[in-house]
Design an enzyme around this catalytic site. Structure first.
Site, PDB file in Angstrom:
ATOM      1  NE  ARG A   1      -2.059   0.593   4.095  1.00  0.00           N
ATOM      2  CZ  ARG A   1      -1.954   1.586   4.978  1.00  0.00           C
ATOM      3  NH1 ARG A   1      -0.789   1.832   5.566  1.00  0.00           N
ATOM      4  NH2 ARG A   1      -2.995   2.324   5.282  1.00  0.00           N
TER       5      ARG A   1
ATOM      6  CG  ASP B   1       3.217   4.551  12.098  1.00  0.00           C
ATOM      7  OD1 ASP B   1       4.259   3.908  11.856  1.00  0.00           O
ATOM      8  OD2 ASP B   1       2.591   5.136  11.205  1.00  0.00           O
TER       9      ASP B   1
ATOM     10  CD  GLU C   1       4.903  -2.873   6.797  1.00  0.00           C
ATOM     11  OE1 GLU C   1       4.820  -1.693   7.172  1.00  0.00           O
ATOM     12  OE2 GLU C   1       3.928  -3.627   6.690  1.00  0.00           O
TER      13      GLU C   1
ATOM     14  CD  GLU D   1      -3.581   3.024  11.967  1.00  0.00           C
ATOM     15  OE1 GLU D   1      -4.257   3.822  12.632  1.00  0.00           O
ATOM     16  OE2 GLU D   1      -2.788   3.374  11.073  1.00  0.00           O
TER      17      GLU D   1
ATOM     18  CG  ASP E   1      10.003   3.244   4.947  1.00  0.00           C
ATOM     19  OD1 ASP E   1       9.261   2.263   4.842  1.00  0.00           O
ATOM     20  OD2 ASP E   1       9.775   4.187   5.724  1.00  0.00           O
TER      21      ASP E   1
END
Length: 507
Positions: free
Chosen positions: A118, A277, A460, A474, A126
């Site tokens: 996404r 996060d 990831e 999330e 990153d």
């Protein structure tokens, strides 16, 4: 900070209606959609038509916006992992292009590499870890292009946003630019002066408000402790729901009735600036996201990185003959090192930690951020050894866990993340703690290789306890994946070199 219009601002009630009704499973989808015509005209038509129900709203959105496409993994192949990663770079590379009018995309002058899934845009911290792999792969021009892209953002916006979307402009990300700049092979005086200017610009952003700040006060990203020590915190210049997580933020504010909504949203946004996060690290009760209090903590990783930035400015200024600037930033780095030693060390736990402004003491929570002072070269030998012993408590079968707390958030146990493996491995090796560094590297490589052999994917984040896909937070675990590719490729090269195989120079 340059003001920009975000999708929430451009489309107002239409944006809120799409997000709050959950028209798309991922709130980021509509934030990234490209308007097919002028935003004002789309909004006027929506207000005139007022399509009824979710299906009417869906038809209106699909008629007026082009929805983004996620990354799709290439077919499973039998190539060795390193060769597979090198074949992924062209698939993750995006050419410079002019954003559509009203789009949340920010313009960039050069090609760049996205993380995957996404994450369809350039991300700040990153990219450093991705660039390690690009350099290892001989993609030096792409490394130079990405440095120039970040410099362009510093020139135009005054800082490097979290990512290249308008809704990210109100915050930055962990400041890795000085380490990116060190990857450049442009040794011309002009190139060096330009990169030095960009580093100074970034430092000014983080230190905005420091002049005249009284002891015990904080403003934006700067904190002056009671003893006069000057340190930094994560922040966001907006206190509204995040465009990319609008529905989630509005719902959380409704649940957390005891919290003022703007304060809650700013703390969520500040955690997004941290890159973590979300994590129990920021939560007052260690479990509930509604208890988040990021802006009341002085993070050890952020301050270690800013120490590195100050050192890098001092060294480059000295090399270019600006002795006054060199002396100024060397003094700043020295003062920050003293403040970190005094305030960001938890003696009882034997590890570096965040400073809690409300408790006026360092936190007792052990996290992988404790490795950053070793990475930056801030630790004494004695503290480095104690830090290594503490970090060993995070070691599991697949590498280093992020924290010891399983809160259901993605930056917590049992998840491990490529950038934190690299920071810990590099920091531990810097202080001769090679046994632990090698254990982390070997376990990480083994897990990533095994998962790649079974699925053809790089992730990831990983569950380093079960050695499987990570979870929590999330959104689902994404594939691609920029920083995992870069870190793993570097670790493979170092392993091959130690084994006597051709793998290039050690990082």
């Amino acid at each position: 900070m340059t003001a920009v219009d975000t999708p929430a601002g451009l489309f107002g009630p239409l944006f809120a209606a799409v997000q709050e009704c959950g028209l798309f499973p991922d709130s980021k989808t509509f934030a990234d959609a490209r308007p097919r015509r002028a935003p004002a005209a789309i909004l006027a038509d929506w207000q005139a038509e007022q399509p009824e129900g979710g299906e009417g709203l869906r038809r209106f959105v699909l008629a007026n916006f082009d929805l983004p496409q996620d990354w799709a993994d290439p077919p499973l192949d039998q190539r060795p992992l390193a060769a597979h990663i090198e074949a992924l770079w062209p698939l993750l590379t995006r050419a410079a292009s002019e954003p559509a009018p009203g789009s949340s995309e920010l313009w960039l002058p050069h090609a760049y590499v996205v993380p995957g899934g996404r994450f369809r845009e350039l991300y700040y911290w990153d990219s450093y870890f991705t660039m390690l792999g690009l350099a290892r792969s001989g993609q030096q021009q792409l490394v130079e292009n990405m440095i120039a892209n970040f410099g362009s953002l510093l020139d135009r916006i005054g800082h490097i946003p979290n990512g290249t979307r308008s809704y990210y402009v109100s915050r930055s990300h962990p400041p890795f630019f000085h380490l990116m700049a060190a990857l450049s092979r442009d040794v011309s005086a002009e190139g060096r002066r330009q990169r030095l200017g960009w580093m100074v610009r970034e430092h000014e952003y983080w230190m905005d408000g420091a002049v005249g700040l009284a002891p015990g006060a904080a403003v934006r990203r700067v904190v002056r402790l009671a003893d006069g020590a000057l340190l930094n915190r994560y922040w966001d210049d907006s206190d509204r729901p995040r465009d990319e997580s609008w529905r989630e933020d509005v719902a959380l504010a409704a649940e957390a009735e005891a919290r003022e909504a703007g304060t809650l949203w700013r703390d969520l946004r500040a955690a997004a600036e941290s890159g973590w996060d979300f994590s129990s690290r920021w939560l007052a009760d260690g479990q509930s996201l509604g208890s988040i209090r990021t802006t009341r903590l002085v993070p050890v990783d952020l301050n270690a990185l800013l120490f590195g930035l100050e050192q890098a400015i001092a060294a480059e200024a000295e090399g270019l003959g600006d002795r006054a600037m060199a002396a100024d930033y060397a003094a700043r780095a020295e003062a920050r090192a003293r403040a970190i030693a005094d305030h960001l060390w938890h003696e009882g736990g034997g590890h570096y930690a965040d400073f809690d402004l409300d408790k006026d003491a360092s936190s007792d929570r052990l996290t992988a951020a404790a490795a950053f002072p070793l990475f930056a070269g801030l630790a004494s030998g004695e503290r480095a050894a104690r830090s290594a012993a503490a970090l060993r408590r995070l070691l599991r079968r697949g590498g280093l866990m992020t924290t010891l707390c399983d809160s259901g958030q993605q930056w917590d146990a049992p998840n491990g993340w490529a950038p934190l493996q690299w920071i810990a491995i590099t920091g531990l090796r810097r202080y001769g703690e090679t046994q632990l560094a090698d254990a982390i590297a070997d376990r990480w490589i083994a897990m990533v290789e095994a998962h790649y052999a079974a699925t053809g994917q790089l992730l990831e984040k990983y569950d380093v306890v079960a050695c499987s896909a990570g979870s929590g937070g999330e959104y689902g675990t994404e594939t691609g994946f920029g920083w995992t590719n870069g870190v793993t490729l570097e670790l493979l090269a170092i392993r091959d070199r130690k084994a006597g195989r051709s793998g290039g120079d050690d990082a």
